[in-house]
Structure formats: C-alpha cells, structure tokens
Design a protein around this motif. Structure first.
Motif, PDB file in Angstrom:
ATOM      1  N   LEU A 136      36.269  53.901  27.847  1.00 48.74           N
ATOM      2  CA  LEU A 136      35.528  52.780  28.418  1.00 48.74           C
ATOM      3  C   LEU A 136      34.091  52.783  27.911  1.00 48.74           C
ATOM      4  O   LEU A 136      33.578  53.816  27.465  1.00 48.74           O
ATOM      5  N   PHE A 145      35.099  48.981  37.155  1.00 51.96           N
ATOM      6  CA  PHE A 145      36.380  48.753  36.504  1.00 51.96           C
ATOM      7  C   PHE A 145      37.340  47.977  37.418  1.00 51.96           C
ATOM      8  O   PHE A 145      38.018  47.057  36.975  1.00 51.96           O
ATOM      9  N   ALA A 148      36.350  44.461  37.373  1.00 54.56           N
ATOM     10  CA  ALA A 148      36.767  43.799  36.125  1.00 54.56           C
ATOM     11  C   ALA A 148      38.247  43.435  36.166  1.00 54.56           C
ATOM     12  O   ALA A 148      38.648  42.367  35.684  1.00 54.56           O
ATOM     13  N   ILE A 149      39.063  44.305  36.750  1.00 56.79           N
ATOM     14  CA  ILE A 149      40.493  44.006  36.881  1.00 56.79           C
ATOM     15  C   ILE A 149      40.694  42.778  37.770  1.00 56.79           C
ATOM     16  O   ILE A 149      41.454  41.866  37.423  1.00 56.79           O
ATOM     17  N   LYS A 152      39.792  39.632  35.975  1.00 54.80           N
ATOM     18  CA  LYS A 152      40.453  39.459  34.676  1.00 54.80           C
ATOM     19  C   LYS A 152      39.468  39.589  33.514  1.00 54.80           C
ATOM     20  O   LYS A 152      39.475  38.796  32.557  1.00 54.80           O
ATOM     21  N   LYS A 153      38.597  40.604  33.614  1.00 54.27           N
ATOM     22  CA  LYS A 153      37.619  40.867  32.559  1.00 54.27           C
ATOM     23  C   LYS A 153      37.699  42.309  32.069  1.00 54.27           C
ATOM     24  O   LYS A 153      36.689  42.906  31.697  1.00 54.27           O
ATOM     25  N   VAL A 154      38.926  42.847  32.062  1.00 56.92           N
ATOM     26  CA  VAL A 154      39.104  44.234  31.608  1.00 56.92           C
ATOM     27  C   VAL A 154      38.580  44.424  30.188  1.00 56.92           C
ATOM     28  O   VAL A 154      37.970  45.442  29.852  1.00 56.92           O
ATOM     29  N   THR A 157      35.160  45.848  29.463  1.00 57.26           N
ATOM     30  CA  THR A 157      34.852  47.247  29.808  1.00 57.26           C
ATOM     31  C   THR A 157      35.299  48.234  28.740  1.00 57.26           C
ATOM     32  O   THR A 157      34.983  49.417  28.826  1.00 57.26           O
ATOM     33  N   LEU A 158      36.041  47.763  27.739  1.00 55.01           N
ATOM     34  CA  LEU A 158      36.728  48.664  26.809  1.00 55.01           C
ATOM     35  C   LEU A 158      35.862  48.999  25.596  1.00 55.01           C
ATOM     36  O   LEU A 158      35.206  48.126  25.009  1.00 55.01           O
ATOM     37  N   ILE A 198      47.531  49.148  32.114  1.00 55.24           N
ATOM     38  CA  ILE A 198      46.414  48.540  32.837  1.00 55.24           C
ATOM     39  C   ILE A 198      46.316  47.049  32.531  1.00 55.24           C
ATOM     40  O   ILE A 198      46.071  46.232  33.420  1.00 55.24           O
ATOM     41  N   TYR A 199      46.511  46.708  31.264  1.00 54.73           N
ATOM     42  CA  TYR A 199      46.384  45.313  30.834  1.00 54.73           C
ATOM     43  C   TYR A 199      47.299  45.107  29.636  1.00 54.73           C
ATOM     44  O   TYR A 199      47.368  45.949  28.737  1.00 54.73           O
ATOM     45  N   ILE A 215      48.514  49.541  38.004  1.00 56.61           N
ATOM     46  CA  ILE A 215      47.078  49.611  38.253  1.00 56.61           C
ATOM     47  C   ILE A 215      46.718  50.772  39.187  1.00 56.61           C
ATOM     48  O   ILE A 215      45.782  51.542  38.915  1.00 56.61           O
TER      49      ILE A 215
END
Length: 322
Positions: A136, A145, A148-149, A152-154, A157-158, A198-199, A215
């Motif tokens: 991350l 985090f 963000a989940i 819907k903005k994962v 964070t990556l 996770i996504y 999740i």
C-alpha cells in the motif's frame, strides 16, 4: 538411485490467463486462457507427476512418502515433517490479477490449513512499462483502507512499481499485491493456495457470477506497516559463473545463477534443490544420470543426490530450504 527429476506441468485455466507460456517456452498448451503452469507441486489439486527415469509416472507425494528425507533432506523433515513445503509456478498475467493478500502461518492454521503463504516473484518477461502492485502507499492505515473500500477507491491506496525482466520481489504473507497485465513470472511460494481477494475490477467468472471477495479476512491479515521498497542483490562470482542471492527467508531461499560452460555443486543431505531454467539450454548431470534442459524446465534435485553439474550457457533459479 536418485537423479534429477522432471515433471509434467499442470496447467490452470483462468480468466486473466493467455498463451504466453506457449509462446515464450515453445510448449504445447491445452486450449483456452492458461494463466498458471504448476511446475513443482505436492498439492492434490495439481500434483506433479514424474516424466523421466525409473520413477516415471509416479506422483511426487508418493515419492516423498516412500523416501522421506532422501528426497526432502534432514533439515526440511525437521521443519515440515514429510511434507513438500514449496509450490513453484510459471504465471502468465495476460490480464491483471485481482488485488489480494495471503495469510501467515498462524492465521492459516486457525483456518485448518497447514501453513500460510509467503512468496517471491521473478520477472521472466514483461511488456514495456509493465507494473505490479506491491503493498500500500505510505500512510495508508487500516481505517483509511476500510474507507477506500466503502467508497470504491481501493485503487487510490495501492503502491505500483515498474518492473522489467530479471527483477524480483519478495512478498511476505500480509502484503497486498497484484500482478498487472503483460507479465510472465516465476513464482516460488509456500505450498498454499489460500488467497483473500480485496478487489477484482468487478469481473465475472465463467458462469457470469461476480467473483467472490474476502474483505473481512483480508483486513484480518494485511500488514499495514509493510516496507514496500524494492530489494536488490549484487552478483558474486565463482569463476565465470555469477550468483545472486535473491531471497533468504525462513520459508525458502532462491538464487539466480548465470552459468558459463559449467557449474558444479552438491546436495548435502539437508535440503532438496529445485532448478528452474530461465534462459539457455544444457544438461544437468550426476553420477549415472544426465538430463537435457531447455528454458522453462523445472527439476527437483533430491537431497541425497550428491554431486551434480550443470553444463551450458544458462540462467537458472535455484530454490531450497535452510
């Protein structure tokens, strides 16, 4: 009695796979999107079968059960009993894989699994400007985090890193990661197939259903303090051959060896050695046996093999247990 063991690859069809294993290693693959070639496996869902010598046709599990420390090595048996501890794959990420994380040993055992999953990636081939997700971004806490989940903005964070052929990464259990599109990878890992997604880019499986996410379990195991800086290794020379120590962990060690003409070594009875040929052709020889090798071949050198040599101009990965 023992000799370098070759195995029939076990191919896995997945939605993100392609045909790059076929193209790069000149293999005949089954039809469809092939994302994984299990090169060395003692798991029931992809068991390795010997394809050469007197053990041809036998399962790796049966050989380990019968010959125990003669295959595995004394140190391996002390750590893992009579269980083969590694799973070695070639991965064709023709499309991007899900963002995921793997549990450590403690969490996995609480789930009824034998162990968790730490792994390493070695980049065999990659498109221009290829990238991976490796941990991350700095400053991302568990609370940020989760937020963000929910929103819907994962992706924000990556931590993305650029990679090219010859690069490598060690991915300890608890590290958020993903292989992105256009990369061919050698993966050495603990013998586990436990993954928490996770996504997954809202993709659907072959039956049209949304692929399952995990999740809650992922949040249990993510290491939010992971240092995502890439590691490097300097080559040391033994004559004309160069050796890079890529990974040295409690679970396995992996070296990159570039061979010019000949490389000599020995199994000392403490651990098996796996050999994956990345580039070049040649042969692996021991007393009473010799095996030709080409790119993509993965062999198991039993712990009791003794002295062996590798001849040719090759680049190989060797993996073993300390």
């Amino acid at each position: 009695m023992f000799y370098p063991l070759k195995f029939n690859p076990v191919y896995k069809k997945v939605i993100w796979g392609g045909r790059n294993i076929e193209k790069h290693f000149k293999r005949n693959l089954p039809e469809g999107k092939i994302g994984e070639s299990w090169e060395l496996s003692c798991r029931k869902e992809g068991m390795s079968i010997v394809k050469n010598g007197i053990f041809k046709g036998r399962y790796l599990y049966d050989l380990v059960s019968e010959y125990k420390e003669k295959i595995l090595g004394d140190n391996v048996c002390q750590k893992y009993g009579f269980n083969f501890p590694l799973l070695i794959k070639i991965i064709d990420a023709n499309d991007k894989l899900s963002v995921q994380v793997h549990p450590d040993d403690k969490y996995a055992k609480a789930m009824g699994e034998k162990n968790g999953k730490s792994e390493m990636w070695y980049i065999i081939d990659a498109k221009k400007d290829a990238k991976l997700i490796y941990g991350l971004k700095k400053g991302i806490t568990k609370e940020k985090f989760i937020d963000a989940i929910k929103n819907k903005k994962v992706g924000d964070t990556l931590n993305q890193v650029s990679v090219k052929p010859g690069d490598f990464l060690y991915i300890p259990a608890g590290t958020v990661h993903a292989i992105l599109e256009g990369i061919l990878i050698a993966e050495i890992q603990q013998s586990s197939n436990t993954t928490f997604r996770i996504y997954d880019y809202d993709r659907r499986d072959i039956n049209g259903n949304m692929r399952e996410l995990h999740i809650d379990k992922a949040l249990d195991v993510i290491n939010f303090n992971f240092n995502n800086e890439l590691i490097s290794s300097e080559a040391k020379y033994e004559g004309k051959n160069s050796i890079k120590k890529l990974v040295k962990s409690q679970y396995f060690c992996t070296d990159e060896i570039k061979i010019q003409d000949q490389y000599k070594s020995s199994t000392n009875g403490s651990t098996f050695i796996s050999v994956m040929v990345i580039e070049g052709c040649g042969k692996i020889a021991c007393e009473g046996a010799s095996e030709d090798v080409v790119p993509g071949d993965t062999l198991l050198l039993p712990a009791s093999l003794g002295d062996y040599s590798i001849e040719g101009n090759l680049k190989i990965l060797t993996s073993y247990i300390l």
